[in-house]
Design a protein around this motif. Structure first.
Motif, short mmCIF file in Angstrom:
data_model
loop_
_atom_site.label_atom_id
_atom_site.label_comp_id
_atom_site.label_asym_id
_atom_site.label_seq_id
_atom_site.Cartn_x
_atom_site.Cartn_y
_atom_site.Cartn_z
N UNK A 136 0.88 -1.18 -0.02
CA UNK A 136 -0.06 -0.06 -0.03
C UNK A 136 0.67 1.23 -0.06
N UNK A 137 0.76 2.17 -1.05
CA UNK A 137 1.67 3.35 -1.09
C UNK A 137 0.50 4.34 -0.80
N UNK A 138 0.92 5.21 0.29
CA UNK A 138 -0.17 6.31 0.69
C UNK A 138 -0.80 7.03 -0.40
N UNK A 139 -2.05 7.06 -0.15
CA UNK A 139 -3.05 7.58 -1.39
C UNK A 139 -2.55 9.03 -1.59
N UNK A 140 -2.43 10.08 -0.66
CA UNK A 140 -1.89 11.37 -0.96
C UNK A 140 -0.87 11.32 -2.15
N UNK A 141 0.00 10.59 -2.00
CA UNK A 141 1.34 10.46 -2.70
C UNK A 141 1.04 9.93 -4.08
N UNK A 142 0.24 8.94 -4.06
CA UNK A 142 -0.33 8.34 -5.52
C UNK A 142 -1.08 9.39 -6.22
N UNK A 143 -1.86 10.15 -5.34
CA UNK A 143 -2.83 11.12 -6.09
C UNK A 143 -1.99 12.30 -6.64
N UNK A 144 -0.98 12.57 -5.81
CA UNK A 144 0.01 13.85 -6.33
C UNK A 144 0.66 13.41 -7.49
N UNK A 145 1.08 12.31 -7.55
CA UNK A 145 1.78 11.53 -8.68
C UNK A 145 1.08 11.79 -10.07
N UNK A 146 -0.28 11.35 -9.96
CA UNK A 146 -1.08 11.08 -11.05
C UNK A 146 -1.62 12.56 -11.46
N UNK B 173 -2.16 18.39 1.10
CA UNK B 173 -1.55 19.55 1.22
C UNK B 173 -0.08 19.63 1.21
N UNK B 174 0.52 18.39 1.50
CA UNK B 174 1.72 18.36 1.86
C UNK B 174 2.74 18.40 0.50
N UNK B 175 1.95 18.20 -0.46
CA UNK B 175 2.47 17.99 -1.76
C UNK B 175 2.10 19.44 -2.75
N UNK B 176 1.23 20.19 -2.15
CA UNK B 176 1.06 21.52 -2.98
C UNK B 176 2.21 22.43 -3.21
N UNK B 177 3.20 22.39 -2.81
CA UNK B 177 4.35 23.16 -2.97
C UNK B 177 5.07 22.48 -4.15
N UNK B 178 5.31 21.22 -4.00
CA UNK B 178 5.92 20.37 -5.04
C UNK B 178 5.24 20.66 -6.41
N UNK B 179 3.86 20.47 -6.34
CA UNK B 179 3.17 20.39 -7.42
C UNK B 179 3.20 21.63 -8.16
N UNK B 180 3.15 22.63 -7.30
CA UNK B 180 3.17 24.22 -8.10
C UNK B 180 4.66 24.23 -8.71
#
Length: 487
Positions: A149-159, A386-393
């Motif tokens: 199981x990979x954390x869903x927030x990480x998966x969703x950010x990558x996708x 929210x932890x991935x917001x900065x990276x996604x931007x």
């Protein structure tokens, strides 16, 4: 609380009642997989997939020892392709056995399932219900989480960043429970009004042909097949080892998303088409080679890897050089600690695009450090979107990493390193510049299981380094012996 979360809570509470009967969390989810599959086929009016006499009503009509004996026979027979003609049914029930020993435990499960609010569950999505149960399992036993199981927030950010598109072939050579494939499917459905904006032919492709992959662990594959089915994905996931000759049959993909096993396995890679990691022990390095070879020219990938892939000498160094020649390795995300303790190593995500030639595709690598000066993640501080917001931007809107970007300098989290600088580092990609306060962050852990997981993680990381050093020494000894023999 949604209807789905209420049902998940009820079903999960049953696991407590069964622990005294010797049924583990994992065993409980496997047991529920069998029963939920039968029940959901009834609820969705698709019981024609089951042979007559092996359906939910046949099971619940019985009681006591008769019910338990019938259930055992049902599991055995539905795994027999001569009885269960539907390939998905026989795949889910292959080698199925029950861990239940008491008729009262089975009756408790079947009665509870019958009494749930299935009308509301269907509205919320039966796939979400099952995914919720899988997530419960891993959150309850953190040390096992990374296994499937990979954390869903990480998966969703990558996708969100790689933007899967209708018509693309999407592959995961180490599926686990299918998290990446399901997230990609969910993303595409959100952009196509649940596929209604597509033609009938295109919609059929998305349901039946777009997604593929492999999962070698039988129990995990069973969960994956169930998960895919409940999300409306009919594509098959093979019970094969992607690093064996069977892995070549997975074919080429437009997008590969995967979080392969981090630990090295005892067996060696046996792929005739491998050149960089041939004869290497099964582990993250050979999986990276598989991904590169699986990509069509111009196709893209996102791969979760442990830190040692970024700095290992020998095969690791050759693999990185080959990767940067064959592909445009445009982005590395250094992930926070505390989300993959099970594997005992720190982790990263590699984003790259297969070149249309085999040389000089990587001109520069952008590194985003989401590890330094971050919170201690665990039960009391879970990873969230929210932890991935900065990276996604910072990553930008281009799924190939070509959006305009800004180097944030030594005080920022996002920096660019050209190919010459990386060559000067002997192609070591373990690049840091911010002060790492990991030790301070881990001092903030308060849950005993988080603290234990952190300790286990560090011990496993140390063991992996020792194993790597031992292997390097063995290689050197063999080389010296060959040289002396030649002289």
């Amino acid at each position: 609380m949604t209807a789905t979360s209420t049902i998940v809570a009820k079903l999960w509470n049953l696991s407590k009642a069964l622990q005294g009967a010797g049924v583990s969390y994992q065993g409980y989810i496997t047991e529920l997989t069998y029963l939920l599959f039968l029940k959901m086929l009834e609820e969705t009016k698709h019981e024609e997939r089951l042979p007559k006499g092996y359906r939910w009503a046949d099971l619940v009509s019985k009681g006591g020892v008769e019910q338990l004996d019938f259930y055992r026979k049902l599991l055995l027979d539905l795994g027999n392709s001569k009885i269960a003609k539907d390939p998905l049914v026989s795949a889910i029930f292959t080698d199925a056995q029950t861990a239940l020993r008491k008729p009262t435990d089975l009756k408790l499960l079947t009665t509870t399932l019958d009494e749930l609010d299935w009308f509301s569950a269907r509205d919320d999505g039966l796939g979400n219900l099952y995914e919720g149960l899988l997530e419960k399992t891993t959150s309850e036993k953190k040390s096992k989480a990374g296994q499937y199981f990979t954390p869903r927030p990480l998966i969703d950010s990558i996708v969100r960043l790689v933007k899967p598109q209708p018509g693309e072939v999407i592959q995961d050579p180490a599926c686990g429970t299918g998290g990446f494939l399901i997230a990609a499917d969910r993303y595409i459905k959100s952009k196509t009004d649940e596929l209604f904006k597509l033609s009938a032919e295109q919609a059929h492709f998305q349901r039946c042909e777009a997604f593929g992959g492999a999962e070698y662990v039988p129990e995990t594959r069973r969960l994956c097949l169930m998960n895919l089915q409940l999300h409306g994905i009919e594509s098959s996931v093979g019970d094969i080892d992607s690093l064996s000759s069977d892995g070549e049959a997975l074919g080429k993909a437009d997008l590969v998303l995967t979080n392969p096993p981090f630990n090295k396995m005892p067996q060696s890679v046996s792929r005739a088409d491998f050149s960089i990691t041939a004869d290497e022990r099964v582990g993250p390095l050979p999986f990276v080679e598989h991904v590169i070879r699986a990509l069509k020219p111009g196709a893209r990938a996102a791969v979760v890897v442990p830190d040692n892939v970024l700095f290992a000498d020998g095969v690791g160094a050759r693999l990185r050089t080959w990767l940067m020649n064959m592909c445009d390795l445009h982005t590395i995300l250094r992930l926070p600690t505390g989300i993959f303790y099970a594997q005992g190593v720190k982790t990263n995500v590699l984003f790259f695009t297969r070149g249309k030639t085999d040389e000089g595709n990587t001109k520069a690598v952008w590194v985003y450090d989401l590890r330094a000066n971050m919170d201690a993640f665990g039960k009391t501080r879970p990873l969230n979107v929210e932890d991935f917001a900065g990276f996604e931007k910072a990553f930008g809107a281009d799924p190939y990493g070509k959006a305009k970007r800004k180097d944030e300098g030594e005080e920022g989290r996002f920096r660019c390193f050209n190919r010459k600088k990386i060559e000067d580092r002997n192609n070591n990609l373990d690049i840091t510049w911010l002060k790492d306060t990991e030790a301070t962050a881990e001092e903030g852990l308060i849950e005993p299981e988080d603290i234990a997981a952190a300790i286990v993680g560090h011990l496993k990381a140390a063991l992996a380094e020792i194993e790597g050093l031992s292997e390097d020494l063995e290689v050197e000894v063999v080389a010296v012996a060959k040289k002396e023999a030649a002289e």
